[in-house]
Write a protein that holds these residues in place. Structure first.
Motif, PDB file in Angstrom:
ATOM      1  N   LEU A 106       0.822  -1.208   0.000  1.00  0.00           N
ATOM      2  CA  LEU A 106       0.000   0.000   0.000  1.00  0.00           C
ATOM      3  C   LEU A 106       0.858   1.262   0.000  1.00  0.00           C
ATOM      4  O   LEU A 106       0.478   2.269  -0.609  1.00  0.00           O
ATOM      5  N   ALA A 107       1.994   1.215   0.664  1.00  0.00           N
ATOM      6  CA  ALA A 107       2.883   2.369   0.657  1.00  0.00           C
ATOM      7  C   ALA A 107       3.320   2.704  -0.762  1.00  0.00           C
ATOM      8  O   ALA A 107       3.304   3.868  -1.189  1.00  0.00           O
ATOM      9  N   GLY A 108       3.694   1.677  -1.516  1.00  0.00           N
ATOM     10  CA  GLY A 108       4.087   1.900  -2.900  1.00  0.00           C
ATOM     11  C   GLY A 108       2.930   2.406  -3.748  1.00  0.00           C
ATOM     12  O   GLY A 108       3.083   3.333  -4.543  1.00  0.00           O
ATOM     13  N   HIS A 109       1.757   1.800  -3.575  1.00  0.00           N
ATOM     14  CA  HIS A 109       0.586   2.187  -4.360  1.00  0.00           C
ATOM     15  C   HIS A 109       0.182   3.633  -4.081  1.00  0.00           C
ATOM     16  O   HIS A 109      -0.053   4.419  -5.014  1.00  0.00           O
ATOM     17  N   LEU A 110       0.099   4.003  -2.823  1.00  0.00           N
ATOM     18  CA  LEU A 110      -0.312   5.363  -2.471  1.00  0.00           C
ATOM     19  C   LEU A 110       0.714   6.383  -2.934  1.00  0.00           C
ATOM     20  O   LEU A 110       0.349   7.494  -3.368  1.00  0.00           O
ATOM     21  N   THR A 111       1.990   6.038  -2.870  1.00  0.00           N
ATOM     22  CA  THR A 111       3.030   6.961  -3.327  1.00  0.00           C
ATOM     23  C   THR A 111       2.939   7.179  -4.828  1.00  0.00           C
ATOM     24  O   THR A 111       3.052   8.312  -5.317  1.00  0.00           O
TER      25      THR A 111
END
Length: 318
Positions: A106-111
């Motif tokens: 999720l960190a990668g997706h949101l970034t």
């Protein structure tokens, strides 16, 4: 409004960052208090990124990295959804890819979302809507200082302090943010070779479809890879593969810079994805998302019809 791009981006960025994804109901964004906060977070963030990139004469890659830094700022230090198990569960991803209190997927997706949509697409759209302001600052130094200060205090105003990971995790997020900003300055100021393909080259009509396919594949993989049973490093890499493919292929295929007509095609492709996503969410019962779909469709159509005129004001190098 088109005479004041700084005010326009205070409205465009919140709609792109919150309204397109459905994070906030579109009608709720029209309430003064909600709009004020979202303008402080998204609008000031996009304005600061654009002004820093413009004043420091960054290439477009520098703006992209500033967008990445904004994504880290909002989701790790303000909303803290990187560290919030309830958000992971609501998204359907759960504890997949959790490392040291951080959901890496999720960190990668949101970034990626914030860099591409909240910052870069917002800045580009306002550049195209107000072409005469493209080559000048949108805010004076006092205005830029105020925007930076407002952005800096958003964790105090709205910080999700109940989603508090260990202090060492927040410190690590802060260090990551600093590293990304430094990278933006290093990458943004690197000299770029003059492209051999000029404005007379035939435009790549498939660029919009390529952008649409990349964002669609990334979105689907992000929300399905947890069910595949893949080890989380492979799952995260797979979800980011379409993003990497887009970053590699689009500049190689495009015949104009990101501020030119090919950039319009890419942004229209991204908006087209969110139109379909919002329509799907509408069918599933979030009827308010029809408003987001209609606004995004109108904006995509308006930009696409003006794609040739955009080229007249595009900088030679990006």
């Amino acid at each position: 409004m088109t005479r004041f791009p700084a005010l326009l981006i205070l409205l465009v960025a919140p709609f792109f960052g919150e309204g397109l994804s459905g994070s906030s109901p579109p009608l709720e964004l029209l309430t003064p208090w909600k709009l004020a906060y979202m303008a402080a977070l998204y609008g000031c963030g996009a304005l600061v990124c654009r002004e820093v990139a413009h004043r420091c004469r960054f290439r477009f890659a520098g703006l992209v990295m500033l967008g990445v830094a904004y994504g880290v700022w909002e989701e790790a230090l303000v909303d803290r959804y990187w560290f919030f198990p309830q958000f992971w569960a609501d998204s359907g991803i759960g504890a997949y890819s959790v490392v040291r209190h951080t959901n890496v997927l999720l960190a990668g997706h949101l970034t990626v979302f914030h860099a591409a949509i909240s910052i870069c697409a917002s800045v580009l759209v306002v550049e195209w809507l107000v072409p005469r302001a493209r080559h000048r600052p949108w805010a004076g130094r006092p205005g830029l200082a105020v925007a930076g200060l407002v952005l800096a205090v958003t964790p105090v105003i709205y910080g999700e302090f109940d989603k508090r990971p260990p202090a060492t995790v927040l410190v690590a997020a802060g260090m990551l943010l600093a590293a990304v900003v430094v990278t933006a300055f290093l990458l943004g100021r690197r000299p770029v070779a003059v492209p051999s393909r000029g404005r007379g080259s035939r435009p790549r009509r498939g660029l919009g479809w390529l952008a649409f396919a990349c964002v669609c594949a990334h979105w689907v993989l992000t929300y399905t890879v947890a069910e595949t049973g893949l080890a989380w490093p492979l799952g995260v890499a797979l979800s980011l593969l379409p993003v990497a493919a887009g970053l590699l292929l689009i500049p190689r295929v495009a015949v104009t810079g990101p501020y030119g007509s090919d950039g319009v095609r890419v942004v229209v492709g991204l908006l087209a994805f969110f139109v379909l996503l919002d329509l799907l969410v509408t069918v599933l019962g979030r009827y308010d998302m029809m408003l987001s779909a209609v606004v995004a469709a109108w904006l995509a159509r308006h930009l696409y019809r003006r794609r040739d005129a955009v080229e007249q004001h595009a900088p030679a190098l990006s």
